[in-house]
Design a protein around this motif. Structure first.
Motif, PDB file in Angstrom:
ATOM      1  N   TRP A   1      -2.474  -6.286 -16.986  1.00  0.00           N
ATOM      2  CA  TRP A   1      -2.822  -6.131 -15.574  1.00  0.00           C
ATOM      3  C   TRP A   1      -4.260  -6.510 -15.282  1.00  0.00           C
ATOM      4  O   TRP A   1      -4.565  -6.935 -14.160  1.00  0.00           O
ATOM      5  CB  TRP A   1      -2.446  -4.728 -15.086  1.00  0.00           C
ATOM      6  CG  TRP A   1      -0.964  -4.702 -14.885  1.00  0.00           C
ATOM      7  CD1 TRP A   1      -0.022  -4.361 -15.806  1.00  0.00           C
ATOM      8  CD2 TRP A   1      -0.253  -5.158 -13.734  1.00  0.00           C
ATOM      9  NE1 TRP A   1       1.244  -4.558 -15.302  1.00  0.00           N
ATOM     10  CE2 TRP A   1       1.134  -5.046 -14.026  1.00  0.00           C
ATOM     11  CE3 TRP A   1      -0.628  -5.656 -12.482  1.00  0.00           C
ATOM     12  CZ2 TRP A   1       2.120  -5.410 -13.117  1.00  0.00           C
ATOM     13  CZ3 TRP A   1       0.360  -6.006 -11.569  1.00  0.00           C
ATOM     14  CH2 TRP A   1       1.718  -5.890 -11.888  1.00  0.00           C
ATOM     15  N   ASN A   2      -5.146  -6.407 -16.262  1.00  0.00           N
ATOM     16  CA  ASN A   2      -6.503  -6.934 -16.070  1.00  0.00           C
ATOM     17  C   ASN A   2      -6.438  -8.437 -15.832  1.00  0.00           C
ATOM     18  O   ASN A   2      -7.153  -8.990 -15.000  1.00  0.00           O
ATOM     19  CB  ASN A   2      -7.372  -6.626 -17.296  1.00  0.00           C
ATOM     20  CG  ASN A   2      -7.802  -5.158 -17.316  1.00  0.00           C
ATOM     21  OD1 ASN A   2      -7.734  -4.468 -16.299  1.00  0.00           O
ATOM     22  ND2 ASN A   2      -8.233  -4.691 -18.477  1.00  0.00           N
TER      23      ASN A   2
ATOM     24  N   GLU B   1      -6.097 -13.300 -12.015  1.00  0.00           N
ATOM     25  CA  GLU B   1      -5.265 -14.399 -11.498  1.00  0.00           C
ATOM     26  C   GLU B   1      -4.977 -14.238 -10.007  1.00  0.00           C
ATOM     27  O   GLU B   1      -5.087 -15.189  -9.237  1.00  0.00           O
ATOM     28  CB  GLU B   1      -3.923 -14.438 -12.243  1.00  0.00           C
ATOM     29  CG  GLU B   1      -4.017 -15.019 -13.635  1.00  0.00           C
ATOM     30  CD  GLU B   1      -2.669 -14.996 -14.353  1.00  0.00           C
ATOM     31  OE1 GLU B   1      -2.666 -15.186 -15.569  1.00  0.00           O
ATOM     32  OE2 GLU B   1      -1.634 -14.786 -13.684  1.00  0.00           O
ATOM     33  N   PHE B   2      -4.606 -13.027  -9.635  1.00  0.00           N
ATOM     34  CA  PHE B   2      -4.206 -12.800  -8.243  1.00  0.00           C
ATOM     35  C   PHE B   2      -5.386 -12.853  -7.277  1.00  0.00           C
ATOM     36  O   PHE B   2      -5.230 -13.203  -6.109  1.00  0.00           O
ATOM     37  CB  PHE B   2      -3.438 -11.479  -8.107  1.00  0.00           C
ATOM     38  CG  PHE B   2      -1.973 -11.627  -8.404  1.00  0.00           C
ATOM     39  CD1 PHE B   2      -1.147 -12.336  -7.537  1.00  0.00           C
ATOM     40  CD2 PHE B   2      -1.409 -11.086  -9.543  1.00  0.00           C
ATOM     41  CE1 PHE B   2       0.210 -12.492  -7.791  1.00  0.00           C
ATOM     42  CE2 PHE B   2      -0.050 -11.238  -9.816  1.00  0.00           C
ATOM     43  CZ  PHE B   2       0.756 -11.947  -8.939  1.00  0.00           C
TER      44      PHE B   2
ATOM     45  N   GLY C   1      -5.874 -14.641  -3.521  1.00  0.00           N
ATOM     46  CA  GLY C   1      -6.082 -13.728  -2.395  1.00  0.00           C
ATOM     47  C   GLY C   1      -5.141 -12.535  -2.357  1.00  0.00           C
ATOM     48  O   GLY C   1      -4.944 -11.929  -1.305  1.00  0.00           O
ATOM     49  N   VAL C   2      -4.548 -12.201  -3.501  1.00  0.00           N
ATOM     50  CA  VAL C   2      -3.651 -11.043  -3.544  1.00  0.00           C
ATOM     51  C   VAL C   2      -4.376  -9.855  -4.168  1.00  0.00           C
ATOM     52  O   VAL C   2      -5.024  -9.975  -5.199  1.00  0.00           O
ATOM     53  CB  VAL C   2      -2.364 -11.358  -4.362  1.00  0.00           C
ATOM     54  CG1 VAL C   2      -1.517 -10.103  -4.563  1.00  0.00           C
ATOM     55  CG2 VAL C   2      -1.559 -12.439  -3.665  1.00  0.00           C
ATOM     56  N   GLU C   3      -4.237  -8.722  -3.493  1.00  0.00           N
ATOM     57  CA  GLU C   3      -4.877  -7.505  -3.979  1.00  0.00           C
ATOM     58  C   GLU C   3      -3.852  -6.671  -4.753  1.00  0.00           C
ATOM     59  O   GLU C   3      -2.720  -6.511  -4.310  1.00  0.00           O
ATOM     60  CB  GLU C   3      -5.384  -6.712  -2.776  1.00  0.00           C
ATOM     61  CG  GLU C   3      -6.157  -5.474  -3.129  1.00  0.00           C
ATOM     62  CD  GLU C   3      -6.428  -4.601  -1.906  1.00  0.00           C
ATOM     63  OE1 GLU C   3      -7.026  -3.530  -2.080  1.00  0.00           O
ATOM     64  OE2 GLU C   3      -6.018  -4.987  -0.781  1.00  0.00           O
ATOM     65  N   ILE C   4      -4.270  -6.145  -5.904  1.00  0.00           N
ATOM     66  CA  ILE C   4      -3.379  -5.262  -6.661  1.00  0.00           C
ATOM     67  C   ILE C   4      -3.790  -3.816  -6.412  1.00  0.00           C
ATOM     68  O   ILE C   4      -4.960  -3.454  -6.557  1.00  0.00           O
ATOM     69  CB  ILE C   4      -3.410  -5.601  -8.161  1.00  0.00           C
ATOM     70  CG1 ILE C   4      -2.831  -7.005  -8.368  1.00  0.00           C
ATOM     71  CG2 ILE C   4      -2.616  -4.583  -8.964  1.00  0.00           C
ATOM     72  CD1 ILE C   4      -2.854  -7.504  -9.786  1.00  0.00           C
TER      73      ILE C   4
END
Lengths: 156, 138
Positions: free
Chosen positions: B103-104, B109-110, B114-117
């Motif tokens: 997940w790091n 990558e995200f 422009g995607v926020e986790i």
């Protein structure tokens, strides 16, 4: 409604297709379904959906842990508050209430529904159904709904 | 303002309050919630076991929740591939994944697209594994 009801006269629909073909849509104003809904399954969903097809407001009475124990001799796997919460958020459900009695006629005293959808064929001799009929409440058996083979085998 | 599409995934076998709480929380943090329900095939290849409820049933239950806008089959663990297909803006994951290598890497990558986790806490002790044990154990 009660004039049209003859105890034992209504056969359960064989399938969801037959159910959807039958009678008129939205036959009743307030409909009622009750159950334990322990570990929510797709056949529960099918029953709620079929019931919602036939009424404008669907009220679901979720059995309290005490009622489940009285009926089955077992404590449900999922506690009451959690079973109620899962049912509450289903799109087909308008209102949820706690059902702390085994008897639909007693539940009616609080909820005043026009029709009770029951998950099996009507037993004309059932005193609870006779009491409901006397109150002018229609009793309609629901089609069975799907049940997954794996889960069904594991839970029986 | 543009619609914020949220995405989260799961098997959702023996649907329970823990699933419900996480999905509700996720839906409150986006405008439209898309849920990727793991297919039977992916579950078998990943966990070596078939869910008790087949995909169609699990997807139907999740899709009937008031706060879920759409259900899609999750056919791959590759979140970037799912993103290319769905185009979500925010992804919700259980906070037990926070800080893991996988997940790091996803976070880096995200960020580029422009995607926020967003990591969400699990608020219950109920789990599908425990329930599965109860069902199978009788």
């Amino acid at each position: 409604m009660s004039d049209e009801f003859e105890a034992g006269a209504t056969a359960p629909a064989e399938s969801t297709e037959e159910w959807n073909r039958g009678q008129h849509k939205k036959d009743w104003r307030v409909g009622y379904v009750s159950g334990a809904f322990d570990m929510f399954r797709v056949d529960h969903l099918d029953q709620l959906r079929a019931a919602r097809e036939r009424c404008n407001v669907l009220v679901v009475g979720v059995h309290t842990d005490e009622v489940v124990f009285a009926q089955t001799g077992k404590t449900p796997v999922i506690p009451f508050e959690e079973r109620l919460e899962v049912v509450r958020w289903m799109r087909d459900v308008d209102v949820v209430v706690a059902q702390d009695t085994e008897f639909l006629a007693e539940a009616w005293a609080r909820t005043r529904f026009d029709v009770a959808f029951v998950p099996h064929a009507i037993d004309a001799g059932h005193t609870d159904y006779q009491a409901l009929d006397a109150l002018g409440v229609a009793i309609i058996p629901l089609p069975g709904g799907r049940i997954s083979a794996t889960l069904s085998a594991a839970t029986r | 303002m543009a619609t914020v599409v949220g995405y989260t995934t799961g098997v959702y076998d023996l649907f329970h309050i823990g699933h419900l709480n996480v999905l509700r929380r996720a839906s409150s943090l986006c405008d439209e919630l898309v849920v990727g329900v793991t297919t039977d095939e992916l579950s078998i290849s990943r966990k070596g076991k078939k869910p008790l409820m087949p995909y169609a049933e699990r997807a139907d239950i999740v899709g009937n929740l008031r706060f879920v806008n759409r259900v899609v089959p999750q056919t791959t663990m590759d979140k970037m591939q799912m993103w290319r297909e769905i185009g979500y803006d925010r992804m919700f994951v259980g906070d037990d994944w926070k800080g893991t290598d996988a997940w790091n890497r996803y976070e880096r990558e995200f960020k580029l697209v422009g995607v926020e986790i967003v990591y969400l806490p699990y608020t219950t002790h109920t789990s599908s594994t425990i329930l599965r044990g109860k069902v199978l154990g009788g």
